[in-house]
Design an enzyme around this catalytic site. Structure first.
Site, PDB file in Angstrom:
ATOM      1  CG  ASP A 125     -11.713   9.704  10.823  1.00 49.23           C
ATOM      2  OD1 ASP A 125     -12.293   8.537  10.964  1.00 49.23           O
ATOM      3  OD2 ASP A 125     -10.554   9.707  10.357  1.00 49.23           O
ATOM      4  NE  ARG A 137      -4.342  -1.939   1.976  1.00 50.96           N
ATOM      5  CZ  ARG A 137      -5.164  -1.812   2.650  1.00 50.96           C
ATOM      6  NH1 ARG A 137      -5.315  -0.897   3.801  1.00 50.96           N
ATOM      7  NH2 ARG A 137      -6.367  -2.741   2.596  1.00 50.96           N
TER       8      ARG A 137
END
Length: 270
Positions: free
Chosen positions: A146, A36
């Site tokens: 978040d 990733r």
């Protein structure tokens, strides 16, 4: 060219730093980390991980740090996810909160790890439906936090593809079709009922109010048990007596959980 290998030293430096700062455990996920991150490391102009990791840990550039975290975690959520929680929220929790807050008319609800915003908007709609004509007399603003600025920017826009599970009367009442697309925008009355804020769950929880309900679903899957235990203890201290914590059905709290289980993945501070 994508980089396929990372040295033991670089992997440890990177994963230990991410664990310490953000609670995310990646020690067993070497392949995920390289697959990733490799294209991002190359994009940044590096031909190996060593100088990239060194620069990341030294400069702590917020944009780079966020890009790394966004690649290593999954900001995946949708409306009506795990509806059993919402059923319990509407049938048990909301009537209780209305009774408890009859005088001050304030509900304190936190969507911790709100990702792209579907969960807090979902909750806001349920509250609006439940309170009906009385909704205007209440302060039901939901705190939605978040760590990812990118996820929060998307959440604030409030534009989504709606799954079939969203009731037709909700589509009509709480969403506006976005011209020329298959997407819908959340109505202002629902958007204005959610306060979005950046927050790292590893930080001390020092919000103005203690919470009646904390939703933290599909977040702790990234944490090891000691990190989870410490976070749950902070949640417990930030919950009012009689308040609730809800986690995902795919998670568990472990044996040091100070809450009492009252329904699947639903816990109460007794």
């Amino acid at each position: 060219m994508a980089l396929t290998t990372i040295s033991d030293d670089d992997f440890q430096r990177l994963t230990q730093f991410i664990h310490k700062e953000y609670g995310i455990t990646l020690a067993q996920k070497r392949q995920l980390v390289t697959s990733r991150l490799s294209s991002f490391v190359s994009q940044k102009g590096y031909t190996s991980y060593t100088p990239f990791v060194s620069a990341l840990l030294k400069d702590r550039n917020p944009a780079d740090m966020e890009a790394v975290l966004n690649r290593l975690t999954t900001n995946y959520t949708f409306f009506m996810r795990e509806t059993e929680h919402f059923d319990f929220f509407v049938k048990t929790i909301l009537p209780e909160l209305v009774r408890r807050h009859q005088r001050d008319k304030v509900m304190a609800i936190w969507s911790a790890g709100c990702s792209s915003g579907e969960e807090p908007y979902n909750l806001s709609i349920y509250i609006k439906e439940f309170l009906g004509a009385q909704a205007g007399q209440w302060d039901t603003r939901i705190l939605a936090t978040d760590i990812s600025q990118k996820a929060l920017a998307s959440a604030k826009k409030g534009i989504y593809e709606l799954p079939d599970t969203v009731p037709a009367n909700w589509r009509k009442r709480y969403f506006t079709p976005v011209k020329g697309t298959s997407q819908f925008m959340v109505a202002p009355e629902i958007r204005n009922n959610v306060i979005f804020q950046t927050f790292n769950l590893m930080d001390p929880i020092k919000f103005r109010l203690k919470f009646d309900v904390i939703f933290c679903r599909n977040v702790m899957i990234y944490f090891d048990q000691p990190t989870k235990d410490a976070l749950v203890r902070r949640f417990y201290d930030a919950t009012v007596p009689g308040g609730y914590l809800m986690i995902s059905h795919s998670e568990n709290l472990g044996q040091n959980n100070p809450y009492q289980t009252v329904a699947p993945s639903t816990f109460q501070k007794r």
